[in-house]
Design a protein around this motif. Structure first.
Motif, mmCIF file in Angstrom:
data_model
loop_
_atom_site.group_PDB
_atom_site.id
_atom_site.type_symbol
_atom_site.label_atom_id
_atom_site.label_comp_id
_atom_site.label_asym_id
_atom_site.label_seq_id
_atom_site.Cartn_x
_atom_site.Cartn_y
_atom_site.Cartn_z
ATOM 1 N N ALA A 64 0.826 -1.211 0.000
ATOM 2 C CA ALA A 64 0.000 0.000 0.000
ATOM 3 C C ALA A 64 0.860 1.261 0.000
ATOM 4 O O ALA A 64 0.555 2.227 -0.714
ATOM 5 C CB ALA A 64 -0.930 -0.001 1.213
ATOM 6 N N ALA A 65 1.948 1.271 0.762
ATOM 7 C CA ALA A 65 2.817 2.448 0.814
ATOM 8 C C ALA A 65 3.474 2.708 -0.533
ATOM 9 O O ALA A 65 3.532 3.852 -0.998
ATOM 10 C CB ALA A 65 3.874 2.271 1.899
ATOM 11 N N GLN A 70 3.733 5.875 -5.441
ATOM 12 C CA GLN A 70 3.747 5.865 -6.907
ATOM 13 C C GLN A 70 2.566 6.653 -7.463
ATOM 14 O O GLN A 70 2.685 7.300 -8.494
ATOM 15 C CB GLN A 70 3.722 4.433 -7.444
ATOM 16 C CG GLN A 70 5.002 3.663 -7.232
ATOM 17 C CD GLN A 70 6.152 4.204 -8.057
ATOM 18 O OE1 GLN A 70 5.987 4.593 -9.207
ATOM 19 N NE2 GLN A 70 7.319 4.235 -7.461
ATOM 20 N N GLY A 71 1.428 6.600 -6.785
ATOM 21 C CA GLY A 71 0.257 7.355 -7.222
ATOM 22 C C GLY A 71 0.399 8.850 -7.001
ATOM 23 O O GLY A 71 -0.111 9.654 -7.780
ATOM 24 N N ALA A 94 9.345 -0.554 3.614
ATOM 25 C CA ALA A 94 9.631 -0.879 5.017
ATOM 26 C C ALA A 94 8.841 0.033 5.955
ATOM 27 O O ALA A 94 8.272 -0.431 6.956
ATOM 28 C CB ALA A 94 11.125 -0.751 5.289
ATOM 29 N N ALA A 95 8.783 1.310 5.637
ATOM 30 C CA ALA A 95 8.027 2.245 6.477
ATOM 31 C C ALA A 95 6.542 1.894 6.475
ATOM 32 O O ALA A 95 5.884 1.933 7.524
ATOM 33 C CB ALA A 95 8.232 3.678 5.983
ATOM 34 N N ILE A 98 6.054 -1.395 8.622
ATOM 35 C CA ILE A 98 6.186 -1.145 10.060
ATOM 36 C C ILE A 98 5.012 -0.299 10.560
ATOM 37 O O ILE A 98 4.445 -0.566 11.623
ATOM 38 C CB ILE A 98 7.536 -0.475 10.364
ATOM 39 C CG1 ILE A 98 8.676 -1.465 10.076
ATOM 40 C CG2 ILE A 98 7.598 0.033 11.796
ATOM 41 C CD1 ILE A 98 10.050 -0.832 10.042
ATOM 42 N N GLY A 99 4.646 0.702 9.784
ATOM 43 C CA GLY A 99 3.529 1.563 10.181
ATOM 44 C C GLY A 99 2.225 0.806 10.314
ATOM 45 O O GLY A 99 1.481 0.993 11.277
ATOM 46 N N LEU A 100 1.928 -0.064 9.344
ATOM 47 C CA LEU A 100 0.684 -0.828 9.429
ATOM 48 C C LEU A 100 0.732 -1.833 10.572
ATOM 49 O O LEU A 100 -0.278 -2.057 11.252
ATOM 50 C CB LEU A 100 0.367 -1.537 8.109
ATOM 51 C CG LEU A 100 -1.011 -2.197 8.084
ATOM 52 C CD1 LEU A 100 -2.116 -1.165 8.269
ATOM 53 C CD2 LEU A 100 -1.220 -2.969 6.805
ATOM 54 N N ALA A 101 1.893 -2.432 10.819
ATOM 55 C CA ALA A 101 2.004 -3.373 11.936
ATOM 56 C C ALA A 101 1.733 -2.670 13.268
ATOM 57 O O ALA A 101 1.012 -3.196 14.118
ATOM 58 C CB ALA A 101 3.387 -4.023 11.948
#
Length: 115
Positions: A64-65, A70-71, A94-95, A98-101
């Motif tokens: 998703a990130a 890219q969008g 990676a960000a 980690i953010g979603l986790a």
């Protein structure tokens, strides 16, 4: 540009995402981080079940990130030209992971009672 400063990075991110979206994302990140610290202090331990579910969400956060960035930018995957581009894309992934986790773990801890 001889020195990379925080002000320079903020200016680049504001230019890339737009001022409103950048500060909205920053605010959401601060709120989630404060909630995560609250959950860790309140529970005084990490639940391995919640941690496992949070880890299982990480690939979705990474994808998703990358798709979000890219969008937002005017370039696409075909424009990746060198090692620095790949490293930036991996850092974004990676960000996002980690953010979603962190978000999933925090949401589980706030919405459910103890295991």
């Amino acid at each position: 540009m001889k020195h990379l400063t925080l002000e320079t990075l903020i200016a680049v991110w504001e230019e890339m995402f737009g001022r409103g979206l950048f500060w909205l994302m920053t605010g959401v990140a601060v709120v989630v981080t404060v909630a995560y610290v609250f959950v860790l202090l309140r529970d005084r331990h990490m639940s391995m079940r919640k941690f496992l579910l949070a880890q299982l969400s990480m690939p979705f956060g990474a994808i998703a990130a990358v798709l979000f960035v890219q969008g937002i930018t005017s370039s696409g995957f075909r424009d990746i030209g060198g090692p620095v581009d790949v490293l930036v894309l991996l850092a974004v992934a990676a960000a996002g992971a980690i953010g979603l986790a962190i978000l999933v773990y925090t949401a589980q801890s706030l919405l459910r009672k103890q295991d």
